[in-house]
Design a protein around this motif. Structure first.
Motif, PDB file in Angstrom:
ATOM      1  N   MET A  97      39.426  31.365  30.159  1.00 20.83           N
ATOM      2  CA  MET A  97      39.057  32.266  30.616  1.00 20.83           C
ATOM      3  C   MET A  97      37.216  32.351  30.686  1.00 20.83           C
ATOM      4  O   MET A  97      36.759  31.466  29.922  1.00 20.83           O
ATOM      5  CB  MET A  97      39.177  33.915  30.400  1.00 20.83           C
ATOM      6  CG  MET A  97      40.534  33.771  30.298  1.00 20.83           C
ATOM      7  SD  MET A  97      41.358  33.829  31.899  1.00 20.83           S
ATOM      8  CE  MET A  97      40.642  35.986  31.896  1.00 20.83           C
ATOM      9  N   THR A 101      36.596  37.667  32.583  1.00 22.74           N
ATOM     10  CA  THR A 101      37.961  38.550  32.413  1.00 22.74           C
ATOM     11  C   THR A 101      37.300  40.074  32.010  1.00 22.74           C
ATOM     12  O   THR A 101      38.523  41.192  32.123  1.00 22.74           O
ATOM     13  CB  THR A 101      37.527  38.517  30.746  1.00 22.74           C
ATOM     14  OG1 THR A 101      38.125  36.761  30.369  1.00 22.74           O
ATOM     15  CG2 THR A 101      38.836  39.108  29.683  1.00 22.74           C
ATOM     16  N   GLU A 287      39.933  32.977  37.841  1.00 19.60           N
ATOM     17  CA  GLU A 287      40.640  31.956  36.674  1.00 19.60           C
ATOM     18  C   GLU A 287      41.746  31.578  37.012  1.00 19.60           C
ATOM     19  O   GLU A 287      42.166  31.603  38.067  1.00 19.60           O
ATOM     20  CB  GLU A 287      40.866  33.707  35.521  1.00 19.60           C
ATOM     21  CG  GLU A 287      39.503  34.916  35.075  1.00 19.60           C
ATOM     22  CD  GLU A 287      38.256  34.222  35.240  1.00 19.60           C
ATOM     23  OE1 GLU A 287      38.617  32.969  33.562  1.00 19.60           O
ATOM     24  OE2 GLU A 287      37.048  34.818  34.948  1.00 19.60           O
TER      25      GLU A 287
END
Length: 407
Positions: A97, A101, A287
């Motif tokens: 990540m 996030t 992501e």
């Protein structure tokens, strides 16, 4: 159940193919994104923060071993206020990540923006190798040596560099929030006395320290079958789980009637209780992010051995060359200063931060000052709920902010 199994198998196949056979695809993807990053110098601020009405600053920090990391600062909430008189909070993401996030959900549900709206000076860090932290003073991501690191280096270099920068810029001690691997980085650093002099407190969401009892089928299968080691043997030092072709395929699958792509996350993280299916589409826009194959091997070693120690070169000579001993040194979690205020939140459905592994961690911390540790348990929460759950603000973030205000 059948859908979940089918898409789990498909995802594993996609991840392996994009890693094992996707060098050309990745190089193409990376060049595209390098152009975007170069033409949009503000990066994550322009992409994810300013469009929502928040002030945002882009910063860069160079680690002692030469990696150039990106930091975003959100100094004010939407209601404004006076810049510079707020307590800083440093947010650190987990494995595969980056700092997005903390921005995947709507403003009233994303931790970074919730903190900003509640009077904190928010700093977001992205680890080396991710899209916005691919710089180095002498190496390029195409160089094998660029990827010669694991979370050992993230704890020894990235975290101290970013924390020191936040401390120096604000002139204040800071609160720290880590999720998943971000908690491991912190505990490893704290155990060696790093960063602690700059801390007010530390929050560990889905804490990862001991991982020998994880129940994630994907994580355990990969570790037990030495899949990361296989990638290294193939000469693939960068693990890149994302490419344009992969993303398009996954989005196409997720758009099919009756398909709930939260199952993709659930199959890896545990059954998340509180994710909207639409969050996966947002997730796939940004992501997952690259990491080093060596880092994945290190995590796999921890799963197989059930220990917290430095990377094992699996050769006595190499271990001696790096550590001065034939086996990797262990991190002594018990040596973490007992007066650090800890907020530790974990979930009963979490397949990566397993309940039994967290119990092991808490037993290791049994001598921590009792009035300096808060343990929160959410029976229905899995790994992703802590950063993308629709009710995470009420369940986790509000108690977290109350905790911060004590320090």
């Amino acid at each position: 159940m059948a859908n979940s199994l089918v898409f789990t198998i498909a995802y594993v196949f996609i991840l392996f193919c994009s890693s094992a056979f996707g060098n050309r695809m990745y190089l193409s993807w990376n060049k595209t994104n390098s152009v975007v990053a170069a033409s949009n110098a503000d990066g994550i601020c322009k992409l994810m923060v300013e469009p929502r009405g928040y002030t945002c600053e882009e910063h860069k920090v160079t680690t002692k071993d030469g990696y150039v990391l990106s930091l975003q600062r959100i100094p004010l909430g939407r209601s404004g206020g006076k810049k510079g008189d707020r307590v800083p909070v440093h947010l650190q993401h987990g494995l595969l990540m980056d700092s997005i996030t903390w921005l995947l959900s709507p403003p009233d549900q994303s931790l970074a923006l919730v903190l900003a709206d509640n009077g904190f000076d928010v700093w977001l860090a992205s680890s080396r190798g991710t899209k916005y932290s691919r710089g180095h003073v002498s190496l390029k991501p195409d160089d094998e040596a660029y990827w010669d690191w694991t979370w050992d280096e993230l704890a020894a270099y990235d975290l101290p560099a970013t924390s020191q920068y936040v401390h120096d810029q604000t002139g204040q001690k800071l609160h720290y929030v880590g999720h998943s691997l971000g908690t491991l980085m912190a505990m490893a650093a704290f155990s060696k006395g790093e960063v602690v002099s700059m801390l007010r407190s530390a929050a560990l969401l889905s804490p990862v320290a001991y991982v020998g009892q994880i129940t994630s089928p994907l994580g355990r299968t990969a570790a037990e079958n030495f899949l990361a080691e296989t990638l290294k043997w193939l000469g693939l030092h960068e693990f890149n789980p994302k490419g344009d072709a992969v993303t398009k395929l996954l989005k196409k699958i997720c758009a099919q009637p009756g398909v709930d792509c939260t199952n993709l996350l659930n199959s890896f993280t545990g059954k998340n209780c509180c994710l909207k299916p639409s969050i996966v589409d947002v997730f796939l826009d940004h992501e997952p992010q690259p990491s080093s194959t060596k880092n994945l091997i290190h995590v796999a070693q921890m799963i197989r051995e059930g220990t917290i120690q430095m990377y094992d070169y699996e050769d006595e000579g190499e271990n001696r060359r790096h550590y001065g001993q034939s086996t990797p040194p262990a991190y002594n979690i018990e040596s973490i200063p007992k007066n650090i205020p800890f907020f530790l939140s974990h979930g009963g459905a979490d397949a990566l931060s397993d309940v039994n592994d967290v119990k092991h961690l808490l037993q290791t911390l049994k001598d921590h000052d009792r009035d300096k540790i808060v343990v929160q348990f959410q029976e229905d929460y899995a790994h992703a709920d802590f950063v993308m759950g629709t009710n995470a603000r009420q369940v986790v973030y509000e108690p977290l902010m109350t905790f911060f205000k004590r320090y």
